[in-house]
Scaffold this active site. Structure first.
Site, short mmCIF file in Angstrom:
data_model
loop_
_atom_site.label_atom_id
_atom_site.label_comp_id
_atom_site.label_asym_id
_atom_site.label_seq_id
_atom_site.Cartn_x
_atom_site.Cartn_y
_atom_site.Cartn_z
NE ARG A 36 -2.00 0.85 3.78
CZ ARG A 36 -2.55 0.68 4.97
NH1 ARG A 36 -3.87 0.64 5.08
NH2 ARG A 36 -1.82 0.53 6.04
CB VAL A 38 4.95 4.29 -2.97
CG1 VAL A 38 6.12 4.32 -3.95
CG2 VAL A 38 3.63 4.11 -3.72
CG ASP A 61 -4.89 0.38 -0.35
OD1 ASP A 61 -5.29 -0.63 0.27
OD2 ASP A 61 -5.14 1.55 0.03
CB ILE A 62 -5.96 -5.54 -1.02
CG1 ILE A 62 -6.04 -5.46 0.51
CG2 ILE A 62 -4.67 -6.17 -1.49
CD1 ILE A 62 -6.19 -6.82 1.17
CE1 TYR A 190 -5.64 -11.67 11.41
CE2 TYR A 190 -5.54 -13.65 12.77
CZ TYR A 190 -5.06 -12.88 11.71
OH TYR A 190 -3.99 -13.34 10.98
CB VAL A 192 -15.28 -13.52 12.37
CG1 VAL A 192 -16.39 -13.46 11.31
CG2 VAL A 192 -15.87 -13.93 13.72
CB SER A 193 -11.39 -11.57 9.18
OG SER A 193 -10.11 -11.86 9.71
#
Length: 283
Positions: A36, A38, A61-62, A190, A192-193
């Protein structure tokens, strides 16, 4: 013939950086370190160059679809496609964080599940047939972290769709905002993700079987990184072992699986070993 291309998201430090290093050493193609930030990404590339390695860099950057689209267009125009995609970028709030659970839930799932999903949806169309996708998960992604049996059954449904899975993730965020999450979902956003990511892995594999694309998830271990507050017992090189195995060495028959850092295929439910994937081909 176009060069083979490997991509690592969140590649400027920790397990991501070690994975980039390992790919540079062994992958027969071009390796992209993405990040993300540079400046941090370019610094990581510079450090690897001092080791005699030659990764390339691109900002990614996702959590920003436009950033992912720019990257996709660049890779498609320059190389034609992707052969290895390591979805490593993620966030984690420390256990003692005072951030409200409503915020933790929304932000953690936004990055770790929804942003990974959108990144895949943007990049998957340029995966070459036979490509490998590695979703960097966690031991926290075991299904038994979900306390409600009916919810667990929904995650395990062999016909589960991505929209249905995303709705489950939204249900958790809504419950966290209402303060009613703990009895059904537990107390870790976290976890759950990562349960969501493991479920996504299985759905993605089902959708990509006809293109001979392998999608697997891996728990990299308790690694000494910023995310573990440097309490981890494994080095970043040891943490990269699983991702590198899936990216480079796993038999083609290993698909839609959940692996431990030592490359053992384990039960998604509780982490119980199923197969030693180094020696056993999974049918």
């Amino acid at each position: 013939m176009s060069s083979k291309v490997a991509i690592v998201t969140g590649g400027n430090k920790g397990i991501g950086l070690a994975t980039v290093r390992g790919l540079c050493q062994r992958f027969e193609g071009i390796v992209y370190l993405t990040s993300r930030d540079v400046a941090r990404g370019e610094k990581a590339v510079s450090d690897l160059q001092k080791e005699g390695l030659n990764p390339k860099y691109h900002q990614l950057d996702i959590s920003d679809n436009k950033s992912v689209e720019v990257f996709r267009d660049y890779i498609k125009e320059t190389y034609g496609g992707i052969d290895v995609l390591v979805n490593n970028a993620a966030i984690h709030y420390p256990r003692d964080s005072t951030v409200p659970i409503s915020v933790k839930a929304e932000q953690t799932l936004f990055v770790n599940y929804f942003s990974t999903l959108s990144t895949c949806e943007i990049l998957f169309p340029i995966l070459r047939d036979g490509a490998r996708v590695v979703n960097v998960s966690s031991s926290a992604g075991r299904l038994n972290h979900i306390l409600n049996q009916e919810l667990r059954q929904k995650f395990e449904d062999p016909t589960l769709t991505i929209p249905e899975l995303s709705n489950l993730m939204r249900d958790y965020v809504d419950a966290a905002k209402l303060g009613t999450h703990a009895a059904d979902w537990g107390n870790s956003s976290y976890a759950v993700s990562k349960v969501g990511l493991n479920a996504l892995t299985k759905v993605q594999q089902r959708l990509l079987n006809d293109r001979d694309i392998k999608v697997n998830a891996v728990h990299p271990g308790f690694v000494d990184t910023d995310m573990s507050l440097h309490k981890g017992t494994l080095s970043v090189e040891e943490g990269a072992r699983g991702p590198l195995y899936l990216a480079l060495d796993a038999p083609d028959s290993v698909r839609g699986q959940y692996l431990w850092y030592d490359t053992t295929i384990v039960s998604w439910y509780d982490g119980t070993p199923i197969e030693k994937s180094e020696t056993t081909v999974v049918q």
